[in-house]
Motif scaffolding. Structure first.
Motif, PDB file in Angstrom:
ATOM      1  N   GLY A  92       1.374  -0.838   0.263  1.00  0.00           N
ATOM      2  CA  GLY A  92      -0.484   0.011   0.070  1.00  0.00           C
ATOM      3  C   GLY A  92       1.046   1.255  -0.343  1.00  0.00           C
ATOM      4  N   VAL A  93       0.449   1.989  -0.381  1.00  0.00           N
ATOM      5  CA  VAL A  93       0.858   3.749  -0.639  1.00  0.00           C
ATOM      6  C   VAL A  93       1.336   4.325   0.675  1.00  0.00           C
ATOM      7  N   GLY A  94       2.528   4.802   0.846  1.00  0.00           N
ATOM      8  CA  GLY A  94       2.130   5.269   2.960  1.00  0.00           C
ATOM      9  C   GLY A  94       2.067   3.817   3.342  1.00  0.00           C
ATOM     10  N   TYR A  95       2.032   2.331   2.877  1.00  0.00           N
ATOM     11  CA  TYR A  95       2.627   1.814   4.559  1.00  0.00           C
ATOM     12  C   TYR A  95       3.544   1.587   4.987  1.00  0.00           C
ATOM     13  N   ARG A  96       3.798   1.548   6.299  1.00  0.00           N
ATOM     14  CA  ARG A  96       5.212   1.091   6.275  1.00  0.00           C
ATOM     15  C   ARG A  96       5.018   0.548   8.089  1.00  0.00           C
ATOM     16  N   VAL A  97       6.188   0.025   8.311  1.00  0.00           N
ATOM     17  CA  VAL A  97       6.528  -0.835   9.483  1.00  0.00           C
ATOM     18  C   VAL A  97       7.545  -0.625   9.989  1.00  0.00           C
ATOM     19  N   ALA A  98       7.721  -0.079  11.564  1.00  0.00           N
ATOM     20  CA  ALA A  98       9.582  -0.234  11.818  1.00  0.00           C
ATOM     21  C   ALA A  98       9.534  -0.795  13.093  1.00  0.00           C
ATOM     22  N   LEU A 104       5.985  -3.198  18.095  1.00  0.00           N
ATOM     23  CA  LEU A 104       6.132  -3.175  16.487  1.00  0.00           C
ATOM     24  C   LEU A 104       5.154  -2.087  15.901  1.00  0.00           C
ATOM     25  N   VAL A 105       5.764  -0.587  15.307  1.00  0.00           N
ATOM     26  CA  VAL A 105       5.132   0.770  15.270  1.00  0.00           C
ATOM     27  C   VAL A 105       5.136   0.617  12.822  1.00  0.00           C
ATOM     28  N   MET A 116       2.390  -2.454  18.320  1.00  0.00           N
ATOM     29  CA  MET A 116       1.765  -4.311  18.399  1.00  0.00           C
ATOM     30  C   MET A 116       3.148  -3.592  19.819  1.00  0.00           C
ATOM     31  N   GLU A 117       3.198  -4.639  21.133  1.00  0.00           N
ATOM     32  CA  GLU A 117       3.565  -4.765  21.926  1.00  0.00           C
ATOM     33  C   GLU A 117       4.537  -6.185  21.446  1.00  0.00           C
ATOM     34  N   GLU A 118       5.937  -6.795  21.764  1.00  0.00           N
ATOM     35  CA  GLU A 118       6.348  -7.799  21.236  1.00  0.00           C
ATOM     36  C   GLU A 118       5.732  -8.956  22.512  1.00  0.00           C
ATOM     37  N   PRO A 119       5.378 -10.119  21.922  1.00  0.00           N
ATOM     38  CA  PRO A 119       5.002 -11.103  23.411  1.00  0.00           C
ATOM     39  C   PRO A 119       6.014 -11.591  23.644  1.00  0.00           C
ATOM     40  N   GLU A 120       5.778 -11.736  25.057  1.00  0.00           N
ATOM     41  CA  GLU A 120       6.947 -13.231  25.681  1.00  0.00           C
ATOM     42  C   GLU A 120       7.225 -14.660  24.455  1.00  0.00           C
ATOM     43  N   GLY A 121       8.175 -14.725  24.257  1.00  0.00           N
ATOM     44  CA  GLY A 121       8.973 -15.917  23.358  1.00  0.00           C
ATOM     45  C   GLY A 121       8.604 -15.563  22.417  1.00  0.00           C
ATOM     46  N   ILE A 122       8.118 -14.489  21.629  1.00  0.00           N
ATOM     47  CA  ILE A 122       8.518 -14.707  20.535  1.00  0.00           C
ATOM     48  C   ILE A 122       9.810 -13.117  19.740  1.00  0.00           C
ATOM     49  N   SER A 123       9.984 -13.432  18.644  1.00  0.00           N
ATOM     50  CA  SER A 123      11.018 -12.195  18.256  1.00  0.00           C
ATOM     51  C   SER A 123      10.083 -11.591  16.899  1.00  0.00           C
ATOM     52  N   ILE A 124      10.260 -10.159  16.691  1.00  0.00           N
ATOM     53  CA  ILE A 124      10.034  -9.240  15.770  1.00  0.00           C
ATOM     54  C   ILE A 124      11.171  -9.111  14.933  1.00  0.00           C
ATOM     55  N   ASP A 125      11.488  -9.271  13.758  1.00  0.00           N
ATOM     56  CA  ASP A 125      12.282  -8.801  12.233  1.00  0.00           C
ATOM     57  C   ASP A 125      11.784  -8.247  11.010  1.00  0.00           C
ATOM     58  N   VAL A 126      12.182  -6.720  11.566  1.00  0.00           N
ATOM     59  CA  VAL A 126      11.873  -6.336  10.304  1.00  0.00           C
ATOM     60  C   VAL A 126      13.079  -5.401   8.869  1.00  0.00           C
ATOM     61  N   ASN A 130       8.657  -2.812   4.835  1.00  0.00           N
ATOM     62  CA  ASN A 130       7.490  -3.441   3.665  1.00  0.00           C
ATOM     63  C   ASN A 130       7.059  -5.145   3.893  1.00  0.00           C
ATOM     64  N   LYS A 131       8.166  -5.406   5.621  1.00  0.00           N
ATOM     65  CA  LYS A 131       8.566  -6.894   5.681  1.00  0.00           C
ATOM     66  C   LYS A 131       8.456  -7.152   7.160  1.00  0.00           C
ATOM     67  N   ILE A 132       8.071  -7.855   7.732  1.00  0.00           N
ATOM     68  CA  ILE A 132       7.877  -8.151   8.716  1.00  0.00           C
ATOM     69  C   ILE A 132       7.858  -9.635   8.869  1.00  0.00           C
ATOM     70  N   VAL A 133       8.959 -10.325   9.794  1.00  0.00           N
ATOM     71  CA  VAL A 133       9.125 -11.770  10.120  1.00  0.00           C
ATOM     72  C   VAL A 133       8.851 -11.734  11.653  1.00  0.00           C
ATOM     73  N   ILE A 134       8.091 -13.197  11.743  1.00  0.00           N
ATOM     74  CA  ILE A 134       8.145 -13.097  13.365  1.00  0.00           C
ATOM     75  C   ILE A 134       8.336 -14.876  13.625  1.00  0.00           C
ATOM     76  N   SER A 135       8.911 -15.035  14.543  1.00  0.00           N
ATOM     77  CA  SER A 135       9.431 -16.092  14.686  1.00  0.00           C
ATOM     78  C   SER A 135       9.531 -16.255  16.073  1.00  0.00           C
ATOM     79  N   GLY A 136       9.415 -17.994  16.443  1.00  0.00           N
ATOM     80  CA  GLY A 136       9.965 -18.296  17.894  1.00  0.00           C
ATOM     81  C   GLY A 136       9.935 -20.268  17.974  1.00  0.00           C
ATOM     82  N   ALA A 137       9.830 -20.253  19.492  1.00  0.00           N
ATOM     83  CA  ALA A 137       9.516 -22.142  19.665  1.00  0.00           C
ATOM     84  C   ALA A 137       8.634 -22.665  19.130  1.00  0.00           C
TER      85      ALA A 137
END
Length: 182
Positions: A92-98, A104-105, A116-126, A130-137
């Motif tokens: 989307g035009v003007g849609y961004r994440v950081a 996560l803003v 959004m707050e990063e929950p315990e046991g989960i890591s967020i990478d930007v 225009n890309k979000i990577v959510i990883s965890g066990a």
């Protein structure tokens, strides 16, 4: 016999499994530790580097729990060794994440930023805006948090704007034709 339920689960080196009373299973590995209460009707046994799940009889409920218990155990073993990952794309035009600290803003076309707050046991990478990577066990936590992020601006069918999974295909619709008949 359940095809999934009767398949053995191979336990890699470096993973420690503890089976407590009433099937309280704890799996410890290089990526962390997971604990889950599984159905007490199933019998979980460890033979060397393999886990086996057996059911007491062929009752309908036990047949259903057989495959489920095995899948949950397998996901715990994979989670503490390799981990799970969900990737989301922001279109989307003007849609961004950081990422700011452990937040996560997201700028998603609203008059305000969505955080959004990063929950315990989960890591967020930007890796890029225009890309979000959510990883965890824990597979369930990773999937649930990814679904909550996607819910903030689901993709729409006309222009495809919004947050979507990387491997998701959005069915596109044709817009108005613009020609009015009298």
């Amino acid at each position: 016999m359940s095809r999934i339920g009767r398949a053995p689960i191979s336990v890699p080196a470096g993973v420690e499994i503890t089976i407590g009373s009433d099937n309280l299973v704890t799996v410890k590995g290089p990526k962390g530790s997971l604990t889950q209460q599984l159905s007490p009707a199933m019998t979980i046994s460890q033979e060397g580097s393999e886990l086996h799940v057996t059911r007491p009889n062929d009752a309908k409920e036990n047949r259903a729990l057989h495959g489920l218990t095995r899948s949950l155990l397998h996901n715990m073993v994979v989670g503490v060794t390799d981990g799970f990952k969900k990737e989301l794309d922001v279109n989307g035009v003007g849609y961004r994440v950081a990422k700011e600290g452990n937040k996560l803003v997201m700028n998603l076309g609203f008059s305000h930023q969505v955080t959004m707050e990063e929950p315990e046991g989960i890591s967020i990478d930007v890796p890029n805006p225009n890309k979000i990577v959510i990883s965890g066990a824990d597979k369930q936590k990773v999937g649930q948090f990814a679904a909550e992020v996607r819910e903030k601006r689901p993709p729409e069918p006309y222009k495809g704007k919004g947050i979507k999974y990387t491997d998701e295909v959005i069915r596109r619709k044709e817009g108005k034709t613009g020609v009015k008949k009298k």
